[in-house]
Design an enzyme around this catalytic site. Structure first.
Site, PDB file in Angstrom:
ATOM      1  N   SER A 200       0.856  -1.182   0.000  1.00 40.83           N
ATOM      2  CA  SER A 200       0.000   0.000   0.000  1.00 40.83           C
ATOM      3  C   SER A 200       0.891   1.231   0.000  1.00 40.83           C
ATOM      4  O   SER A 200       2.071   1.171   0.394  1.00 40.83           O
ATOM      5  CB  SER A 200      -0.893   0.014   1.246  1.00 40.83           C
ATOM      6  N   TYR A 213      -2.230  -1.242  10.357  1.00 42.96           N
ATOM      7  CA  TYR A 213      -2.359  -1.544   8.933  1.00 42.96           C
ATOM      8  C   TYR A 213      -1.125  -1.089   8.166  1.00 42.96           C
ATOM      9  O   TYR A 213      -0.546  -1.853   7.387  1.00 42.96           O
ATOM     10  CB  TYR A 213      -3.603  -0.854   8.383  1.00 42.96           C
TER      11      TYR A 213
END
Length: 309
Positions: A200, A213
């Site tokens: 990401s 995350y």
């Protein structure tokens, strides 16, 4: 007098149609909305575009056998559709609560003339991850593409509000499951096989309210680059896709502050909008195809112009 005929609405462009990338997909302003994890994509407003009406295959993955996690919706669902239209059979991993979304993707795969094997379960269970690989190999007669997309993302304003349980669950879903699946798959992967993991933008520019995350995405990026060096002597390529803001069910299951949804992606990217999952799928196709034969240990950033190292 001849009756005038209606002008047909222009078809949505496929991934080979040129045009202004800023307006290729609409700027969305989603209303504030929330669902319980893992969320049902078909109940989102607006429903994400996975390329059902636009992705055009050209046989780039003919005969491949792919295991895809998170394949019921979002980026994983878009990848499953694209792989199937490129000629691959698919084994789909997803949570049991996501069955309706998974059935939709399976129908699209079957209409493309490929097989869809549905294997619902919990990625935080190592026994499920190993059984998932066994089922994929049995159902498809082998395995040559492993695509890890599924992820857990829940925002918490402060470290004090980030529980031990959430921290552990995020790592189990995003990192441990990848480890268990890849380790189980390795004995079945022949030279020419590919592994594609999903990092990401958060791996490079972590949001302060997504500490767990973001750190898993950094771990995935690092693990993948080391694994790529270990496996390329065996003819197995490992690469990574790092998406920027993308409209998926993660966003409506407390993945971000719900109050920020109406501006999701519009102020973060140089392009002025969030991505749709359909825009991520071609990156995975490229990394799974023979066209990327000299690409190893690479992180392909698909983020609308956001700067990365």
């Amino acid at each position: 007098m001849t009756k005038p005929t209606a002008t047909p609405a222009p078809a949505k462009p496929d991934q080979y149609t040129f045009g202004d990338p800023r307006t290729r997909y609409p700027v969305i302003s989603p209303p504030v909305q929330q669902q319980d994890e893992p969320g049902i994509q078909s109940q989102m407003t607006p429903v994400p575009d996975l390329g059902e009406a636009t992705y055009r295959g050209t046989g780039r993955l003919t005969g491949r056998r792919a295991l895809i996690t998170g394949a019921d919706s979002g980026i994983g669902g878009a990848v499953a559709i694209a792989f199937a239209r490129e000629g691959a059979d698919i084994t789909m991993s997803y949570r049991p609560e996501e069955e309706s979304d998974a059935r939709h993707i399976a129908d699209v795969i079957k209409r493309a003339g490929r097989t869809a094997t549905l294997v619902p379960g919990d990625l935080t269970d190592p026994a499920y991850c190993r059984a998932l690989v066994d089922t994929a190999v049995s159902a498809m007669g082998g395995l040559d593409a492993v695509v890890n997309v599924a992820g857990k993302q829940v925002w918490q304003p402060t470290l004090a509000e980030l529980s031990d349980e959430q921290f552990e669950q995020t790592y189990a879903t995003n990192v441990f499951a990848l480890f268990w699946i890849v380790k189980a798959a390795l004995p079945h992967l022949e030279p020419g096989s590919t592994i594609i993991n999903t990092a990401s933008l958060e791996a490079y520019t972590p949001s302060p309210d997504r500490l767990d995350y973001a750190s898993t995405k950094g771990a995935i990026n690092n693990l993948s680059k080391g694994l790529a060096q270990q496996l390329i002597p065996h003819g197995i390529r490992v690469n990574v896709v790092a998406p920027g803001p993308t409209w998926t069910a993660l966003q409506v299951t407390c993945g971000v502050d719900p109050e920020t949804l109406p501006e999701f992606g519009s102020s973060e990217t140089s392009m002025g909008r969030a991505a749709q999952p359909a825009e991520l799928a071609p990156a995975y196709v490229f990394l799974a195809s023979a066209e990327s034969s000299f690409v190893v240990g690479e992180t392909l950033n698909v983020n609308g112009g956001m700067n990365t190292p």
